[in-house]
Scaffold this motif. Structure first.
Motif, PDB file in Angstrom:
ATOM      1  N   TRP A   1     -31.514  31.738  25.515  1.00 56.50           N
ATOM      2  CA  TRP A   1     -32.459  31.093  26.417  1.00 56.50           C
ATOM      3  C   TRP A   1     -31.794  29.821  26.948  1.00 56.50           C
ATOM      4  O   TRP A   1     -30.755  29.401  26.418  1.00 56.50           O
ATOM      5  CB  TRP A   1     -33.784  30.807  25.706  1.00 56.50           C
ATOM      6  N   PRO A   2     -32.332  29.210  27.994  1.00 49.49           N
ATOM      7  CA  PRO A   2     -31.637  28.076  28.613  1.00 49.49           C
ATOM      8  C   PRO A   2     -31.371  26.917  27.649  1.00 49.49           C
ATOM      9  O   PRO A   2     -30.405  26.173  27.834  1.00 49.49           O
ATOM     10  CB  PRO A   2     -32.605  27.647  29.730  1.00 49.49           C
ATOM     11  N   GLY A   3     -32.188  26.780  26.635  1.00 51.71           N
ATOM     12  CA  GLY A   3     -31.995  25.675  25.684  1.00 51.71           C
ATOM     13  C   GLY A   3     -30.983  25.977  24.593  1.00 51.71           C
ATOM     14  O   GLY A   3     -30.829  25.188  23.658  1.00 51.71           O
ATOM     15  N   LEU A   4     -30.301  27.117  24.687  1.00 51.02           N
ATOM     16  CA  LEU A   4     -29.296  27.483  23.683  1.00 51.02           C
ATOM     17  C   LEU A   4     -27.913  27.405  24.320  1.00 51.02           C
ATOM     18  O   LEU A   4     -27.643  28.056  25.319  1.00 51.02           O
ATOM     19  CB  LEU A   4     -29.536  28.904  23.170  1.00 51.02           C
ATOM     20  N   THR A   5     -27.048  26.591  23.744  1.00 50.23           N
ATOM     21  CA  THR A   5     -25.674  26.469  24.235  1.00 50.23           C
ATOM     22  C   THR A   5     -24.740  27.143  23.237  1.00 50.23           C
ATOM     23  O   THR A   5     -24.823  26.865  22.034  1.00 50.23           O
ATOM     24  CB  THR A   5     -25.296  24.973  24.394  1.00 50.23           C
ATOM     25  N   VAL A   6     -23.872  28.021  23.733  1.00 47.10           N
ATOM     26  CA  VAL A   6     -22.966  28.760  22.844  1.00 47.10           C
ATOM     27  C   VAL A   6     -21.517  28.371  23.157  1.00 47.10           C
ATOM     28  O   VAL A   6     -21.036  28.581  24.268  1.00 47.10           O
ATOM     29  CB  VAL A   6     -23.154  30.285  23.009  1.00 47.10           C
ATOM     30  N   LEU A   7     -20.837  27.790  22.189  1.00 46.76           N
ATOM     31  CA  LEU A   7     -19.436  27.410  22.345  1.00 46.76           C
ATOM     32  C   LEU A   7     -18.575  28.525  21.743  1.00 46.76           C
ATOM     33  O   LEU A   7     -18.949  29.114  20.723  1.00 46.76           O
ATOM     34  CB  LEU A   7     -19.159  26.093  21.611  1.00 46.76           C
ATOM     35  N   SER A   8     -17.444  28.797  22.336  1.00 46.66           N
ATOM     36  CA  SER A   8     -16.633  29.916  21.843  1.00 46.66           C
ATOM     37  C   SER A   8     -15.567  29.467  20.837  1.00 46.66           C
ATOM     38  O   SER A   8     -14.879  28.460  21.030  1.00 46.66           O
ATOM     39  CB  SER A   8     -15.951  30.644  23.000  1.00 46.66           C
ATOM     40  N   VAL A   9     -15.450  30.266  19.766  1.00 42.82           N
ATOM     41  CA  VAL A   9     -14.396  30.024  18.773  1.00 42.82           C
ATOM     42  C   VAL A   9     -13.145  30.837  19.111  1.00 42.82           C
ATOM     43  O   VAL A   9     -12.184  30.847  18.336  1.00 42.82           O
ATOM     44  CB  VAL A   9     -14.882  30.388  17.337  1.00 42.82           C
ATOM     45  N   SER A  10     -13.143  31.523  20.249  1.00 43.79           N
ATOM     46  CA  SER A  10     -12.046  32.444  20.561  1.00 43.79           C
ATOM     47  C   SER A  10     -10.700  31.731  20.680  1.00 43.79           C
ATOM     48  O   SER A  10      -9.671  32.251  20.231  1.00 43.79           O
ATOM     49  CB  SER A  10     -12.349  33.217  21.849  1.00 43.79           C
ATOM     50  N   THR A  11     -10.696  30.544  21.271  1.00 36.37           N
ATOM     51  CA  THR A  11      -9.422  29.824  21.431  1.00 36.37           C
ATOM     52  C   THR A  11      -8.851  29.436  20.072  1.00 36.37           C
ATOM     53  O   THR A  11      -7.648  29.563  19.819  1.00 36.37           O
ATOM     54  CB  THR A  11      -9.635  28.562  22.305  1.00 36.37           C
ATOM     55  N   LEU A  12      -9.730  28.967  19.209  1.00 39.54           N
ATOM     56  CA  LEU A  12      -9.313  28.573  17.857  1.00 39.54           C
ATOM     57  C   LEU A  12      -8.715  29.772  17.115  1.00 39.54           C
ATOM     58  O   LEU A  12      -7.604  29.695  16.552  1.00 39.54           O
ATOM     59  CB  LEU A  12     -10.539  28.029  17.102  1.00 39.54           C
ATOM     60  N   ILE A  13      -9.433  30.888  17.116  1.00 41.91           N
ATOM     61  CA  ILE A  13      -8.951  32.070  16.386  1.00 41.91           C
ATOM     62  C   ILE A  13      -7.657  32.590  17.012  1.00 41.91           C
ATOM     63  O   ILE A  13      -6.707  32.941  16.306  1.00 41.91           O
ATOM     64  CB  ILE A  13     -10.029  33.170  16.354  1.00 41.91           C
ATOM     65  N   ALA A  14      -7.613  32.614  18.341  1.00 39.34           N
ATOM     66  CA  ALA A  14      -6.409  33.118  19.024  1.00 39.34           C
ATOM     67  C   ALA A  14      -5.192  32.274  18.662  1.00 39.34           C
ATOM     68  O   ALA A  14      -4.099  32.802  18.403  1.00 39.34           O
ATOM     69  CB  ALA A  14      -6.633  33.109  20.540  1.00 39.34           C
ATOM     70  N   GLU A  15      -5.383  30.964  18.626  1.00 41.94           N
ATOM     71  CA  GLU A  15      -4.255  30.083  18.300  1.00 41.94           C
ATOM     72  C   GLU A  15      -3.755  30.343  16.882  1.00 41.94           C
ATOM     73  O   GLU A  15      -2.552  30.407  16.630  1.00 41.94           O
ATOM     74  CB  GLU A  15      -4.703  28.626  18.469  1.00 41.94           C
ATOM     75  N   VAL A  16      -4.692  30.526  15.963  1.00 39.55           N
ATOM     76  CA  VAL A  16      -4.286  30.756  14.570  1.00 39.55           C
ATOM     77  C   VAL A  16      -3.631  32.131  14.421  1.00 39.55           C
ATOM     78  O   VAL A  16      -2.637  32.275  13.707  1.00 39.55           O
ATOM     79  CB  VAL A  16      -5.496  30.586  13.618  1.00 39.55           C
ATOM     80  N   ILE A  17      -4.142  33.134  15.118  1.00 39.62           N
ATOM     81  CA  ILE A  17      -3.515  34.466  15.068  1.00 39.62           C
ATOM     82  C   ILE A  17      -2.062  34.366  15.561  1.00 39.62           C
ATOM     83  O   ILE A  17      -1.137  34.916  14.948  1.00 39.62           O
ATOM     84  CB  ILE A  17      -4.322  35.479  15.915  1.00 39.62           C
ATOM     85  N   GLN A  18      -1.857  33.633  16.652  1.00 43.53           N
ATOM     86  CA  GLN A  18      -0.495  33.503  17.182  1.00 43.53           C
ATOM     87  C   GLN A  18       0.424  32.798  16.185  1.00 43.53           C
ATOM     88  O   GLN A  18       1.579  33.168  16.006  1.00 43.53           O
ATOM     89  CB  GLN A  18      -0.515  32.748  18.518  1.00 43.53           C
TER      90      GLN A  18
END
Ligand code: R5P
Length: 332
Positions: free
Chosen positions: A294-311
Motif C-alpha cells: 500500500w502507499p504507506g509501505l516502502t520496500v528497500l531492496s537487499v539485492s545489491t548487498l547480496i549481489a556484492e557478497v556473491i561476487q
C-alpha cells in the motif's frame, strides 16, 4: 583475486523469484534454468537444465509463506540436485531464515527446529550459507559450515537518517530487542525508548505457544515526539500494533515502524494498513505481492548487498569490508 571456479551459476526456488532475478541482474549472470514441479501427490521434483559440474553454484531461496514447507523442501532438493550433479561448491543463499523463533528448549519436550533446519541444509549438500538478519545470532552456531550473516539494518538506518528529523525517538518493541534497537538508535543519532512486552497465555492453553502480546510499560518519554518502532520482523503485526497503542496513550505525535523481514502473515498487511502508522519501511527479503503493498509501505531492496557478497565469495575476496562498512558495529 581470481576465482578457483571458472564459472558461477545462480538458481532460485519459488521463495522469492523477483529478488533472485534482481540479484542475477546485479551480478550480471542469467538465472539458472531449472524445472520445479509439484506433482498431484504433492511430491516436489526438480531438474537442473544445465550443467553445474565443478561450477560455483548459488541457490537462492527465501523461506517464505504461503507454503513454507514446500519452500524448505525446494531448497533442500535444489541443494541435493547440485551435489549429485557434481557442483564444485554450493552456497545456500537464504535471505529469510524461517523457524528462527524456535531456537531453544524453553519448554519441556519441544524441538529446536532452527537447528533441525540447519542440519538438513548441511545434509542436503550446502558448503556454506549466506543469510540476512537472523532472529537470533546464535543460529549461526547451528551450522558447522561457513555462515555469513549480513544485516540490512544499514539500509533502514540510512533511510530514516536522511529524513533529518531531530525529534525522532527509536522504540524497541520489547526488552529482548533493546540492544539491537539501541545500536540502531545510535547509528541514526536518536534516543531510545523501550516497550516492555510480555506474551500472555490464552485461557485454556497450556503449551505457551498460543499467546497474545501485551505491553506492560514504556521506558522513556515519547510525548510530542516522532516515534520509530524497529524490529527484525513483523509476522502477525500483533507486537507492533500493541506498541502503537501504547505510544498513542503516551502522547506520541507521529508513529512509524520498520523491520527487515516483512512476513506479514494472515491479515497483517490489512491491519497495518488500517492502523495509525504513518509509514512502514521494510526490505524485499520476502516477496510482497500487490495485495500486501500500500502507499504507506516502502520496500528497500537487499539485492545489491547480496549481489556484492556473491561476487566477493565467488572471487575469493574478503567480505570483511561489507561487515565493517555495512554491518556497522553498532548494528551487531
Ligand atoms: C519477537 O521476538 C520478534 O522480534 C518480533 O517482535 C515478532 O516476531 C513479531 O511477531 P508478530 O508480528 O506476530 O507480533
Amino acid at each position: 583475486m581470481g576465482s578457483r571456479f571458472d564459472e558461477m551459476r545462480i538458481f532460485s526456488g519459488n521463495g522469492n523469484p523477483p529478488l533472485a532475478q534482481l540479484i542475477c541482474d546485479r551480478v550480471g549472470v542469467p538465472l539458472g534454468d531449472a524445472t520445479i514441479v509439484k506433482f498431484s501427490n504433492e511430491n516436489i521434483f526438480i531438474k537442473l537444465n544445465e550443467s553445474v559440474r565443478e561450477k560455483d553454484v548459488f541457490v537462492i531461496q527465501s523461506l517464505s509463506t504461503p507454503n513454507l514447507s514446500d519452500r524448505i523442501l525446494e531448497l533442500l532438493i535444489l541443494l541435493d540436485a547440485c551435489k549429485r550433479a557434481s557442483a564444485g561448491r554450493v552456497t545456500a543463499v537464504i535471505p529469510y531464515y524461517a523457524y528462527g523463533r524456535t531456537d531453544k528448549k524453553d519448554q519441556p519436550r519441544v524441538p529446536i527446529t532452527a537447528r533441525l533446519l540447519a542440519d538438513m541444509i548441511q545434509a542436503a549438500g550446502a558448503h556454506q550459507v549466506l543469510t540476512i538478519d537472523l532472529h537470533a545470532g546464535q543460529i549461526q552456531g547451528f551450522f558447522s559450515i561457513p555462515m555469513d550473516e549480513l544485516t540490512a539494518m544499514h539500509l533502514l538506518v540510512r533511510y530514516w537518517a536522511e529524513k533529518g528529523w531531530d525529534d525522532l525517538i527509536v522504540v524497541s518493541p520489547d526488552v529482548g530487542f533493546a540492544k539491537r534497537a539501541r545500536n540502531f538508535a545510535e547509528a541514526i543519532g536518536a534516543p531510545l525508548a523501550i516497550a516492555e512486552k510480555r506474551r500472555v497465555q490464552q485461557l485454556g492453553r497450556r503449551d505457551g505457544n498460543h499467546s497474545a502480546p501485551e505491553i506492560l510499560n514504556l521506558i522513556g518519554d515519547v510525548a510530542g515526539k516522532r516515534c520509530l518502532i524497529v524490529d527484525d520482523e513483523i509476522a502477525t503485526g500483533g507486537s507492533i500494533l500493541e506498541v502503537v497503542r501504547l505510544l498513542e496513550r503516551e502522547g506520541a505525535r507521529e508513529i512509524y515502524a520498520c523491520c527487515v523481514h516483512a512476513v506479514f502473515a494472515a491479515n497483517a498487511a490489512e491491519r497495518l494498513r488500517n492502523s495509525s502508522l504513518r509509514e512502514i519501511v521494510t526490505t524485499d527479503t520476502l516477496p510482497l505481492p500487490p495485495e500486501k503493498r500500500w502507499p504507506g509501505l516502502t520496500v528497500l531492496s537487499v539485492s545489491t548487498l547480496i549481489a556484492e557478497v556473491i561476487q566477493r565469495i565467488h572471487s575469493g575476496v574478503s567480505v570483511d569490508t561489507i561487515f565493517t562498512q555495512r554491518k556497522h558495529p553498532a548494528l551487531g
